[in-house]
Design an enzyme around this catalytic site. Sequence first.
Site, PDB file in Angstrom:
ATOM      1  N   ASN A   1       0.818  -1.157   0.126  1.00  0.00           N
ATOM      2  CA  ASN A   1       0.060  -0.150  -0.032  1.00  0.00           C
ATOM      3  C   ASN A   1       0.625   0.951   0.229  1.00  0.00           C
ATOM      4  O   ASN A   1       0.503   2.319  -0.306  1.00  0.00           O
ATOM      5  CB  ASN A   1      -0.971  -0.059   1.232  1.00  0.00           C
TER       6      ASN A   1
ATOM      7  N   LYS B   1      12.496  -7.248   1.347  1.00  0.00           N
ATOM      8  CA  LYS B   1      11.514  -7.902   0.454  1.00  0.00           C
ATOM      9  C   LYS B   1      10.283  -6.972   0.182  1.00  0.00           C
ATOM     10  O   LYS B   1       9.653  -6.947   1.230  1.00  0.00           O
ATOM     11  CB  LYS B   1      11.173  -9.250   0.829  1.00  0.00           C
TER      12      LYS B   1
ATOM     13  N   GLU C   1       5.202  -8.192  -3.554  1.00  0.00           N
ATOM     14  CA  GLU C   1       5.360  -8.839  -4.893  1.00  0.00           C
ATOM     15  C   GLU C   1       4.561  -8.066  -6.015  1.00  0.00           C
ATOM     16  O   GLU C   1       4.599  -8.071  -7.281  1.00  0.00           O
ATOM     17  CB  GLU C   1       5.171 -10.551  -5.210  1.00  0.00           C
TER      18      GLU C   1
ATOM     19  N   GLY D   1       2.723  -5.114   7.511  1.00  0.00           N
ATOM     20  CA  GLY D   1       1.700  -5.846   6.786  1.00  0.00           C
ATOM     21  C   GLY D   1       0.507  -6.171   7.822  1.00  0.00           C
ATOM     22  O   GLY D   1       0.120  -5.689   8.608  1.00  0.00           O
TER      23      GLY D   1
ATOM     24  N   GLY E   1       1.851 -11.071  10.077  1.00  0.00           N
ATOM     25  CA  GLY E   1       2.701 -10.551  11.375  1.00  0.00           C
ATOM     26  C   GLY E   1       2.812 -11.875  12.327  1.00  0.00           C
ATOM     27  O   GLY E   1       3.770 -11.626  12.831  1.00  0.00           O
TER      28      GLY E   1
ATOM     29  N   GLU F   1       4.534  -3.759  12.335  1.00  0.00           N
ATOM     30  CA  GLU F   1       3.784  -2.953  12.184  1.00  0.00           C
ATOM     31  C   GLU F   1       2.415  -3.426  11.337  1.00  0.00           C
ATOM     32  O   GLU F   1       2.736  -3.705  10.194  1.00  0.00           O
ATOM     33  CB  GLU F   1       4.349  -1.557  11.279  1.00  0.00           C
TER      34      GLU F   1
ATOM     35  N   CYS G   1      -2.967   1.866   6.546  1.00  0.00           N
ATOM     36  CA  CYS G   1      -2.897   1.003   7.923  1.00  0.00           C
ATOM     37  C   CYS G   1      -3.658   2.181   9.183  1.00  0.00           C
ATOM     38  O   CYS G   1      -4.491   1.621   9.792  1.00  0.00           O
ATOM     39  CB  CYS G   1      -1.689   0.667   8.505  1.00  0.00           C
TER      40      CYS G   1
ATOM     41  N   GLU H   1     -10.943  -4.771   9.392  1.00  0.00           N
ATOM     42  CA  GLU H   1     -10.016  -3.958   8.436  1.00  0.00           C
ATOM     43  C   GLU H   1     -10.664  -4.145   6.971  1.00  0.00           C
ATOM     44  O   GLU H   1     -10.222  -5.154   6.246  1.00  0.00           O
ATOM     45  CB  GLU H   1      -8.449  -3.963   8.548  1.00  0.00           C
TER      46      GLU H   1
ATOM     47  N   GLU I   1       8.023   2.398  14.748  1.00  0.00           N
ATOM     48  CA  GLU I   1       8.906   3.079  13.648  1.00  0.00           C
ATOM     49  C   GLU I   1       8.858   4.571  13.845  1.00  0.00           C
ATOM     50  O   GLU I   1       7.879   5.101  14.825  1.00  0.00           O
ATOM     51  CB  GLU I   1       8.228   2.589  12.378  1.00  0.00           C
TER      52      GLU I   1
HETATM   53  P1  NAD Z   1       0.506  -8.713   3.862  1.00  0.00           P
HETATM   54  O1  NAD Z   1       0.685  -9.237   5.106  1.00  0.00           O
HETATM   55  O2  NAD Z   1      -0.409  -9.848   3.171  1.00  0.00           O
HETATM   56  O3  NAD Z   1       1.986  -8.736   3.138  1.00  0.00           O
HETATM   57  C1  NAD Z   1       2.900  -8.065   3.655  1.00  0.00           C
HETATM   58  C2  NAD Z   1       4.337  -8.535   3.320  1.00  0.00           C
HETATM   59  O4  NAD Z   1       4.580  -9.798   3.783  1.00  0.00           O
HETATM   60  C3  NAD Z   1       4.183  -8.776   1.666  1.00  0.00           C
HETATM   61  O5  NAD Z   1       5.692  -8.388   1.030  1.00  0.00           O
HETATM   62  C4  NAD Z   1       4.121 -10.444   1.408  1.00  0.00           C
HETATM   63  O6  NAD Z   1       4.664 -10.841   0.574  1.00  0.00           O
HETATM   64  C5  NAD Z   1       4.802 -10.762   3.085  1.00  0.00           C
HETATM   65  N1  NAD Z   1       4.464 -11.940   3.148  1.00  0.00           N
HETATM   66  C6  NAD Z   1       3.243 -12.776   2.866  1.00  0.00           C
HETATM   67  N2  NAD Z   1       3.252 -14.086   3.471  1.00  0.00           N
HETATM   68  C7  NAD Z   1       4.625 -13.958   4.157  1.00  0.00           C
HETATM   69  C8  NAD Z   1       5.166 -15.140   4.951  1.00  0.00           C
HETATM   70  N3  NAD Z   1       4.588 -16.335   5.210  1.00  0.00           N
HETATM   71  N4  NAD Z   1       6.339 -14.889   5.484  1.00  0.00           N
HETATM   72  C9  NAD Z   1       7.011 -13.714   5.305  1.00  0.00           C
HETATM   73  N5  NAD Z   1       6.295 -12.689   4.817  1.00  0.00           N
HETATM   74  C10 NAD Z   1       5.071 -12.999   4.028  1.00  0.00           C
HETATM   75  O7  NAD Z   1       0.083  -7.502   3.900  1.00  0.00           O
HETATM   76  P2  NAD Z   1      -0.422  -6.584   2.538  1.00  0.00           P
HETATM   77  O8  NAD Z   1      -1.712  -6.956   2.180  1.00  0.00           O
HETATM   78  O9  NAD Z   1       0.574  -6.491   1.674  1.00  0.00           O
HETATM   79  O10 NAD Z   1      -0.657  -5.158   3.105  1.00  0.00           O
HETATM   80  C11 NAD Z   1      -1.574  -4.725   3.723  1.00  0.00           C
HETATM   81  C12 NAD Z   1      -1.783  -4.691   5.301  1.00  0.00           C
HETATM   82  O11 NAD Z   1      -0.519  -4.045   5.780  1.00  0.00           O
HETATM   83  C13 NAD Z   1      -2.831  -4.082   5.964  1.00  0.00           C
HETATM   84  O12 NAD Z   1      -3.240  -4.819   7.147  1.00  0.00           O
HETATM   85  C14 NAD Z   1      -2.111  -2.729   6.550  1.00  0.00           C
HETATM   86  O13 NAD Z   1      -3.088  -2.219   7.640  1.00  0.00           O
HETATM   87  C15 NAD Z   1      -0.774  -3.121   7.114  1.00  0.00           C
HETATM   88  N6  NAD Z   1       0.028  -2.149   7.020  1.00  0.00           N
HETATM   89  C16 NAD Z   1       0.498  -1.340   8.006  1.00  0.00           C
HETATM   90  C17 NAD Z   1       1.167  -0.308   8.196  1.00  0.00           C
HETATM   91  C18 NAD Z   1       1.930   0.137   9.671  1.00  0.00           C
HETATM   92  O14 NAD Z   1       2.817   0.746   9.872  1.00  0.00           O
HETATM   93  N7  NAD Z   1       1.186  -0.498  10.604  1.00  0.00           N
HETATM   94  C19 NAD Z   1       1.520   0.169   7.092  1.00  0.00           C
HETATM   95  C20 NAD Z   1       1.123  -0.172   6.064  1.00  0.00           C
HETATM   96  C21 NAD Z   1       0.322  -1.418   5.757  1.00  0.00           C
END
Ligand code: NAD
Length: 471
Positions: free
Chosen positions: A150, A173, A176, A226, A231, A248, A281, A375, A451
Site C-alpha cells: 500500500n 523484500k 510482489e 503488513g 505478522g 507494524e 493502516c 479492516e 517506527e
Molecule cells: P500482507 O501481510 O499480506 O503482506 C505483507 C508482506 O508480507 C508482503 O511483502 C508479503 O509478500 C509478505 N508475506 C506474505 N506471507 C509471508 C510469509 N509467510 N512470511 C513472510 N512474509 C510474508 O499485507 P499486505 O496485504 O501487503 O498489506 C496490507 C496490510 O498491511 C494491512 O493490514 C495494513 O494495515 C498493513 N499495513 C500496516 C502499516 C503500519 O505501519 N502499521 C503500514 C502499511 C500497511
Amino acid sequence: MTRDLHHWIDGRARANGAAATVVVSGPLDRLPVATVPLGSAKDVDDAVAAARQAFPAWRNLAPVERGRLLAKVAARLRERERDFVDVEVSETGKLTSEMVSGLHVSADYFEFYAGVVRALFGETINLGAGDHAFTSREPFGVVGMITPWNGPLTQASRGVSAALAAGNTVVLKPSEFTSSTSVMLAELASDVGLPPGVLNVVLGTGTEVGSSICAHPDVRLLAFTGSVGVGKMVARAAADRLVPAILELGGKSANIVFDDADLERATQSALTICVGAGQQCSALSRLLLQDTIYEDFLARVGAAMTSRVPGPTLAPMTTEAQYDKVVEYFEVARAEGARLVTGGRAVTGELARGRYVEATVYADVTPDMRLFREEVFGPVLAATPFTTEDEAIALANDSEFGLAASVWTTDSARGLRVASSLESGQVMINGGRSGIETPFGGYKASGIGREKGFESLKHYTQVKTTIVSTR
Ligand code: NAD
C-alpha cells in the site's frame, strides 16, 4: 510496456536466469506493468551473505559518515521525483498528488535519520569510585525487512533509513505486487555511494522469499509491515530463532466526534478515509458520532464524500484481491443490515477497466457487525452513535486493533482525558498532524515496536553495557 525487474544483491542487479516470473497488472486499467522474478531461498542466502559481509565496515563508519550518504539518498530521491512517482502510481494506483507527497516523505525519512543518528548517545552509570560504567547503542547486524503493497516507497524508506543510520545492513523484500520502487531505491543508493551489500532487495512471494528471510540464521532482527495474519507468522519465526521483531500491522481506527466539535474540520478529517482510497493502516475507518449530531454529521460526510470521484480524486484498489475484498464487504454490510448513506458499489462504465470502488459511508454499524471489527482497507466509513464520553471510549477500545485514533471536541480537558483512555499507539486531537519525528506503532494486534521518530533508532539498536575498573 512492462518493466522487467531484477533482484539487487551486493550492489548490482542479479540476472534472473531461468527463474520463474510473475506479471503484475496495474490497478488503473489491469494491463501489465511489471514482470517480477520469483526469488528463491538461494537468492535470500546470497543477499544475507552480502549484507553480512558489508556489516563490519558499515557499522564502523562514524554516524556522521553514514548520515552523509543517507542525506545523498534523500537529495537524489527528490531529484528523481518524476520517475519514482510515475512508476509507483502505475503500480499502486495512488493519485499523483498523493504519491508526490509520499516521495517527499520518503526523502524526509532519510534526511531525518541522517541527522539524528549523530545524537544516538549512550549513558554513563555511576557505580562509585573504582568502576566506570557506560552504555552504547549498537546495531544488530543484518535486518530482514518485509513491506506491503500500500505504500511501497514510504514503507521501505521508513525502515531502511533508520536501520541503515543505526549501522545495520538490510535485506528488503517488497510486496510482489509493487516491487519496482524498492529496487529503484537500492540502485539509487548505490549510485550515490552506498557500499555494496549494505542494502539488498530480493523480489518474490511471501511464502518463499519472505519466510526464507524470517528463517535465515544470519538475520538478527525482523522488521515487518503488513497484515495481522502474516505478522503472527513472522512473530512465530522470530520466536523460533529468538530474534526481535518490529511488527507494524493493521488497524480499525476510531474517529470520535463530540457535539461541541468544529464540525466542518471534523468532516474533513472523516474524508481522509479517501486518501490512498482507504488503503492505509492508520485510516480512520470507524466514525463514532455523539447522538445529538449523528444525522447532521452523516449528512455532511455523505455529501462531502460525493466530491471524491473515482479516477480524478479517488484512487483504485491496488490489487485484484483487495478489490474483491472491498466489493465483498459491500455485500457483508448489506447482509448485516448497516444503513447505506452513500456509495456502496464497484464503479461501472468506462472506469471499470480499473479497480475502482465508490467512496462509501455506512451508518448504524453495531459492534457485532464485521464492518465494525474488520479492516476493510478501502474508502469505506462505518458510523456508530454514542451518548456519553465513557460510551465513546468503550466503543473505540472495543477492537482487537489499536493503531491510531482521533478525537474532536472543543473541550480540551475532555480531549486529553479521552486520549489517555484510548488503547491506541497514536491519538490525534482536533486534527493534530503527525510527522517523521513522531513515533508510530500499534497497541494490541496492531503491532509491536515503533517506527518513525527517535524511538525507531532505539528499536534498530541494542544496548551494550561496558564496565571498566579504575582501581
Ligand atoms: P500482507 O501481510 O499480506 O503482506 C505483507 C508482506 O508480507 C508482503 O511483502 C508479503 O509478500 C509478505 N508475506 C506474505 N506471507 C509471508 C510469509 N509467510 N512470511 C513472510 N512474509 C510474508 O499485507 P499486505 O496485504 O501487503 O498489506 C496490507 C496490510 O498491511 C494491512 O493490514 C495494513 O494495515 C498493513 N499495513 C500496516 C502499516 C503500519 O505501519 N502499521 C503500514 C502499511 C500497511
